[in-house]
Enzyme design. Structure first.
Site, short mmCIF file in Angstrom:
data_model
loop_
_atom_site.label_atom_id
_atom_site.label_comp_id
_atom_site.label_asym_id
_atom_site.label_seq_id
_atom_site.Cartn_x
_atom_site.Cartn_y
_atom_site.Cartn_z
CE1 TYR A 168 1.73 -28.08 60.24
CE2 TYR A 168 1.31 -25.80 59.67
CZ TYR A 168 0.91 -27.11 59.70
OH TYR A 168 -0.32 -27.45 59.20
CD GLU A 169 3.38 -29.78 66.63
OE1 GLU A 169 2.80 -28.68 66.52
OE2 GLU A 169 3.78 -30.24 67.72
N GLY A 170 7.89 -29.22 64.31
CA GLY A 170 9.16 -29.95 64.18
C GLY A 170 9.41 -30.27 62.73
#
Lengths: 580, 580
Positions: A436-438
């Site tokens: 997550y978050e890239g």
């Protein structure tokens, strides 16, 4: 055993290694922040985390968040803990004083969230989005939005979400289809389905503030056509808005955090910032959010390390080599902490945790420097620092949380695989941070393609100069670090040249480049530690040796892969049917 | 999607790369085994695995084995599948004809269990112990035991367990406390508690045959004082024996296999082999059992790879580099299988799987050669091969199942972390294989300390000669492999010399040594693949390139760590209180 924040060690890194006090006192906004204040704040937050949040980690995993007819019930104790958390003022730590916050530096908030993540990753997911949402609305919201929502987010009374992903739009946000239509009275009606929405629905707070990426009619295709909207769960008049939680996902871990499918059915919302500038409005918080994910990794690894370390000091199996002539141990067996294979695991993970703190805390301080320093060139340098270190921190320390956490699990032998000891939960929980978050692959491309190659490595070279500051080539260890920095510079230049020939090449070795930068940063961090008074103590000496012997050899391997990668892509792009 | 055994690819490795037919036909016991027979058997077993076992994987994870008042209920469908399995004769595949078996080579059984593990690791745990228990009783049991139990284990009508571990005795079996007392009528009474007993209790078969490590009165301390006993769940007269399942563990994964705490309350049993020779009787099956765990790893990685590969050919996100000028793809996005970061994961894991098969199948054939070859020196060479490759296979391919499985999970992005796609189950299930049947740390010590250093590397050097057989230094790739084999030989000699100075040194770098051997073996495997007719096809060429570019660079790193390790232990053994 419960996670126990070691605030003494965190404070040591912050003050004796990073010298945060000196850096912060150059900023008018934080000139009052001294070591005593930081010590007191860490001490208090450590007590809160240990006594209120850590004890709920197990129930968060085992009971988990439960969905029933659109409502989500959080695990027992979660709501009370959250109410205590915001009412004690913890979310307001680094919000501006004029918004009801305490106006303290971002680094203290970052350290609080490191502890929270180590204590209870699932619980921490909801408040971890608060500061980003607050910053986003503060920077881009109009006065009416700020009036209604800014203080509630600064205090944490209401919790936010970030609604980005859709079934067809993950890493590729340009494919977002959720639509927003102006209703002619200044409001917008938002319709669409969002997935993987952390804390999309819950009973922690009395309202939920959704930040939603959506597409206005006749907008440009792709990412440029996206705008950002605020959609509350409860409208200002108290009515329920048309946003629904359809279900929550069954996951590998992180059961204490509901991952929601959210359906917006012409839900009323308001635009944040300009039409078509939605990603821009979200990206204001990206470095901070990614840094927090890196600190989740560090916190989770610290939690796993604490368990493994404690177990290794209780468990006896076999004689350790070099101990055979020692007097007979109980049961003829030595502590496993004396066995080389176990020592290597514990000392190596310690090297990652402590070095990671140096890099992360310094980066958190630079976030404040970028915002508050009176000198524009120093602000630019700080922004450069954050842009370059953040993807490295995010990818390297989330990977380490999972892989190093798995090593810590191995210390327990078969006991590591059973739930009873709690170590396997850290490994399951940590896995998602690599995504997550890239994703970590996206972080590597962000670093090498967008932040190194795009400007011909000029920012990168200036940043290497920042890392060289104060290094003394007359000291052997520092000379070695200087040589490594020079090799990074060479390899960055090589990538710039290669990209001019073939812009696909860098994609094949972006992760090796990120990894090489992470290793050199770790070496830099331990060079700073080596200058401190306690560097000769076994507590710090053992990880320093582990770093050089077991971890740094990877650098040469990565640089070799990068060199080979400039020869051309290793495999032709596979044949696929022609695009229609 | 369900796991589908790719028996065509397995057969290709077995016949075209390993040339199993030629090796087996030198054995009178298997002179009749030809390629047609092997093809037919793999085809049939693949169909059984795909249709009966694979569909039960999910329910095994989600429902799991359930304990209630001492009884364990297996997940729905498990018992029926097991009854179909043994009644179809699958467990009897490589048991001797005189015991009711089919007398086929061990490699075919090994390949069956690779498929079973990929299809359903949890279900496979119970039958995976059958052949080892059969071999143990055949080699060490007296006539009465054989009469009662051998045919039941050969057929699989009754399932066995291995009761070794106790709370204080994990890797260190010398600490086993379970006691056995002769009752004066030729029987023994066994008392004690065993933990981590896979399939200790279940409803798959009508009886369970426990092989139990215990200590006779007045026996020597440590491992030399252990004897092996057989304790059935139901006695020959049909009465229930005094062995009880106290509980089953809650685990990270492998929920389809009950991990039992077993209490023996003066349970009646019979000795297997000689008093004090219990470990010896168990170790007869060690190479075979460890090879099967390596094949679990290969099967699990194949299962994860199949899912990731399929997903990568459906999911579109962003334009792939080098594709920007191509005609517009659907939604302006390319398949993620065309993105370098994804290609690299898929091709690298393929290199591990295919290369692992070459090494593992060859080793399985050598197990038969060691047993059946008419020439004693060839039998010795085969035994040496098995002794040296088995710990490497076990450690390297269980690690790869977990780490490579996690890479395959990453291909799914956020979808990999949710249960729906099934990929996260493989990662959770795989984790235990790094621990059981001797932790991977134990495997590394077994290889370097007991099998290389102990005889001054003489067996190791002879084995390197076996690997060199047929290599042609005029071929560049083969010359490179020859150079790598020479470097392994140098490093083994270096370890022998270093151990003469300080016998603790090797413990610090044993895992690097094992890893270096694993990498060179992988290179050797792909050298064999390169000689086959299909080597130039993308199917085989892409992993071969991935091996050289992304995987082999680790070799230099490991050799460097080994060299540095001969300078002395990196950290002094930590201070502990003096032994009492």
């Amino acid at each position: 055993m419960l996670f126990k924040p070691r605030t003494d060690e965190m404070l040591y890194v912050l003050t004796q290694v990073v010298h945060a006090e000196r850096l912060l006192q150059a900023l008018p906004a934080h000139a009052e922040v001294d070591a005593d204040l930081m010590a007191q704040l860490l001490d208090e937050s450590g007590k809160f985390v240990a006594s209120v949040i850590a004890p709920l980690n197990r129930v968060g995993d085992e009971t988990g968040a439960r969905w029933h007819e659109g409502a989500v019930t959080m695990p027992p104790g979660f709501r009370d803990a959250y109410q205590a958390f915001w009412q004690a003022g913890w979310p307001a730590l680094s919000a501006a004083v004029e918004d009801g916050g305490q106006g303290l530096p971002a680094v203290l908030e970052a350290m609080l969230f490191e502890m929270l993540s180590g204590a209870n990753h699932g619980w921490t997911m909801a408040p971890d989005l608060l500061h980003g949402a607050y910053e986003c609305i503060k920077a881009h919201g109009d006065d009416a939005l700020k009036e209604r929502y800014l203080r509630k987010l600064a205090s944490g009374e209401w919790l936010p979400t970030m609604c980005l992903t859709e079934p067809q739009a993950g890493s590729d946000l340009g494919q977002v289809r959720t639509r927003a239509i102006a209703d002619g009275r200044g409001d917008y009606l938002i319709s669409g389905t969002k997935i993987f929405i952390s804390s999309g629905e819950h009973d922690l707070s009395d309202n939920i503030v959704h930040l939603v990426l959506a597409r206005l009619p006749d907008s440009a295709p792709g990412a440029k056509g996206l705008s950002l909207f605020l959609v509350p769960k409860f409208m200002p008049d108290g009515s329920r808005s048309a946003v629904y939680c359809e279900r929550i996902e069954e996951k590998m871990g992180l059961h204490g955090s509901p991952t929601c499918v959210m359906r917006f059915e012409a839900a009323t919302g308001w635009i944040i910032g300009q039409p078509g500038r939605g990603l821009n409005a979200m990206f204001v918080m990206m470095n901070s959010a990614r840094l927090h994910v890196a600190l989740q990794g560090i916190g989770l690894l610290e939690a796993a390390w604490q368990k493994a370390d404690a177990y290794s000091r209780e468990r006896r199996q076999m004689r350790a080599p070099g101990r055979k002539s020692a007097p007979r141990a109980p049961m003829g067996a030595d502590l496993i902490s004396e066995h080389p294979a176990i020592r290597r695991i514990l000392d190596s993970q310690r090297a990652w945790i402590d070095g990671g703190r140096v890099i992360a805390y310094r980066t958190a301080v630079e976030l404040d420097v970028a915002k508050h320093h009176p000198d524009a060139s120093r602000r630019d340098a700080a922004q450069r620092w954050c842009n370059l270190t953040t993807p490295v921190l995010k990818a390297a320390f989330t990977q380490q949380a999972f892989h190093g956490g798995s090593e810590c699990l191995q210390v327990f032998g078969g006991h590591g695989y059973v739930r009873e000891w709690g170590i396997e939960q850290h490994v399951r929980d940590a896995r998602v941070t690599m995504i997550y978050e890239g994703t970590n692959e996206i972080q590597a491309i962000d670093l090498l393609l967008r932040k190194v190659i795009a400007d011909g490595a000029s920012s990168f070279n200036l940043w290497l100069d920042d890392l060289r500051a104060d290094l003394d080539s007359a000291q052997p260890a520092q000379a070695r670090l200087l040589a490594r920095l020079a090799r990074l510079q060479d390899h960055a230049r090589g990538q710039v040249l290669a990209a001019a020939r073939d812009d696909a090449l860098a994609h094949w070795i972006a992760q090796d480049f990120l990894r090489a930068v992470a290793l050199v940063l770790l070496d830099w961090a331990w060079t700073l530690i080596a200058r401190t008074g306690q560097a000769g103590m076994p507590r710090w000496r053992a990880p320093a040796l582990a770093l050089e012997r077991w971890i740094m050899p990877e650098l040469q391997m990565r640089l070799g892969i990068i060199n080979a990668g400039t020869d051309g892509p290793p495999v032709a792009v596979p044949d696929t049917k022609p695009d229609p």
